[in-house]
Design a protein around this motif. Structure first.
Motif, short mmCIF file in Angstrom:
data_model
loop_
_atom_site.label_atom_id
_atom_site.label_comp_id
_atom_site.label_asym_id
_atom_site.label_seq_id
_atom_site.Cartn_x
_atom_site.Cartn_y
_atom_site.Cartn_z
N ALA A 220 8.85 -12.52 -36.26
CA ALA A 220 7.93 -11.09 -35.57
C ALA A 220 6.57 -10.84 -35.84
O ALA A 220 6.26 -12.10 -36.48
N GLY A 221 5.88 -10.21 -34.33
CA GLY A 221 4.53 -11.02 -34.65
C GLY A 221 3.81 -9.33 -34.97
O GLY A 221 4.29 -8.41 -33.58
N ALA A 222 2.62 -9.16 -35.50
CA ALA A 222 1.96 -7.97 -35.37
C ALA A 222 0.79 -7.94 -34.49
O ALA A 222 -0.24 -9.47 -35.57
N LEU A 230 1.55 -3.26 -32.19
CA LEU A 230 2.66 -3.12 -31.76
C LEU A 230 3.68 -4.52 -32.71
O LEU A 230 2.60 -6.22 -32.55
N VAL A 231 4.85 -4.69 -32.94
CA VAL A 231 5.21 -5.38 -33.56
C VAL A 231 5.80 -6.07 -32.29
O VAL A 231 7.18 -4.86 -31.95
N PRO A 245 9.35 -3.80 -27.97
CA PRO A 245 8.82 -3.79 -29.34
C PRO A 245 8.55 -2.48 -30.60
O PRO A 245 8.87 -1.13 -29.58
N VAL A 246 7.92 -2.65 -31.35
CA VAL A 246 8.39 -1.99 -32.26
C VAL A 246 6.46 -1.07 -32.06
O VAL A 246 5.65 -1.80 -32.57
N ARG A 247 6.19 0.36 -31.85
CA ARG A 247 4.60 0.22 -31.78
C ARG A 247 4.36 1.49 -33.34
O ARG A 247 5.29 2.49 -33.55
N ARG A 286 13.79 -0.50 -35.84
CA ARG A 286 14.68 0.34 -35.45
C ARG A 286 13.19 1.86 -35.09
O ARG A 286 14.29 2.61 -36.34
N GLY A 287 13.25 2.46 -33.73
CA GLY A 287 12.28 3.54 -33.95
C GLY A 287 11.07 3.58 -34.60
O GLY A 287 10.45 4.25 -33.59
N GLY A 288 10.73 2.36 -34.77
CA GLY A 288 9.11 2.53 -35.45
C GLY A 288 8.22 3.29 -35.94
O GLY A 288 7.40 3.16 -36.61
N GLY A 289 9.32 3.96 -37.39
CA GLY A 289 8.78 4.78 -38.42
C GLY A 289 7.80 4.24 -38.85
O GLY A 289 8.69 3.34 -39.49
#
Length: 310
Positions: A220-222, A230-231, A245-247, A286-289
């Motif tokens: 993963a990269g942030a 963004l991840v 990606p997760v925001r 999952r979901g980015g919370g």
């Protein structure tokens, strides 16, 4: 009430739980404090210190503070120190015998790296190398940053067994349990390396701060992209993005500083707000919370800061 914690050899002092049990608080960072001197100038006040999550501190009284050259003479530069990504282990050169050691911060247990692997490579100064210690204190990485002719040395702490990586490969991180290493090839592509195995010839181009899963299947990269961080997730098998990606909503003043996997479903994102403030967020894959789980400010009179995982 804070009471002394007597570690192995009575070398480490710091916060403890009532009754004398070692504090389980992980380390945020290691560093040196400074004290006022003559003519308004400040000077280092040893020993090396560990700043713990929750506000406590511990002292590494047995750690070498100033670098020694190849002949054992003290230099102005500081000797290297490293903290693992989860803040449970710290690596350094012991002042008494100049050998590499890894200390378990929670228990106080000390592991001395056996054999020739525990000594500074011949011809180098302590200030010529950087240390990186992995989760569980399993592997120690010695990077001769000022020598273009020496490759990175990977050391198995318990046995002293070593592997030398080619000059084009550098270690940038570990899997959560520390069995796999994330290497960067030619300062560009991330790849998975298992000590003793073949060094990969190619990898994944990761944007931002990277982190490797336990099975080595995903990197993963942030990185900040506009108003959010963004991840992104990349499969190491084909170098392609493997999921959406997760925001993560992060104030504009904060920039990504580090990323790590805590489980298959959660990560920790560390951000940096100039000049000295850090914020850690637990992020749902999952979901980015995301929620803030820690924040701290490095004092302006603290020098040579080494963040956990750096």
């Amino acid at each position: 009430m804070l009471v002394p914690l007597l570690a192995a050899g009575s070398l480490l002092l710091g916060a403890a739980l009532p009754g004398g049990a070692p504090s389980p608080a992980p380390v945020r960072y290691a560093g040196l404090t400074s004290c006022p001197g003559a003519n308004g100038k400040r000077h280092i006040c040893g020993p090396w210190r560990l700043w713990l999550r929750g506000g406590g501190t511990a002292q590494l009284k047995d750690a070498q503070i100033r670098s020694l050259d190849a002949r054992g003479r003290e230099e102005v530069q500081r000797a290297p120190v490293a903290v693992d990504p989860y803040g449970r282990h710290v690596a350094y050169f012991a002042a008494a015998d100049r050998r590499l050691v890894v200390r378990n911060v929670g228990s106080g247990g000390l592991t001395r790296v056996p054999g020739t692997a525990g000594r500074l490579p011949s011809g180098l100064r302590m200030s010529d190398v950087e240390l990186r210690v992995g989760p569980e204190g399993r592997y120690l990485v010695l990077d001769p940053t000022r020598s273009s002719t020496r490759g990175v040395l990977v050391i198995e702490v318990a046995t002293g067994k070593t592997w030398t990586l080619p000059a084009y490969a550098s270690v940038q991180g570990f899997s959560p349990e520390g069995r796999l290493l994330r290497v960067v090839l030619d300062q560009e592509e991330s790849a998975v390396y298992r000590p003793g195995g073949a060094v990969p010839s190619g990898g994944v181009t990761v944007v931002g701060w990277g982190a490797l899963t336990s099975d080595g299947a995903t990197v993963a990269g942030a990185a900040r992209e506009g108003s959010r961080v963004l991840v992104r997730f990349y499969a190491t098998s084909n170098a392609m993005e493997s999921r959406a990606p997760v925001r993560v909503k992060v104030p504009r003043a904060e920039e990504p500083r580090m990323l790590r996997w805590d489980s298959g479903s959660r990560m920790t994102l560390l951000t940096f707000d100039e000049p000295r403030r850090f914020v850690a967020r637990s992020v749902e894959v999952r979901g980015g919370g995301a929620r803030v789980v820690d924040s701290f400010t490095v004092g302006r009179h603290t020098w040579d800061v080494h963040l956990a995982g750096d």
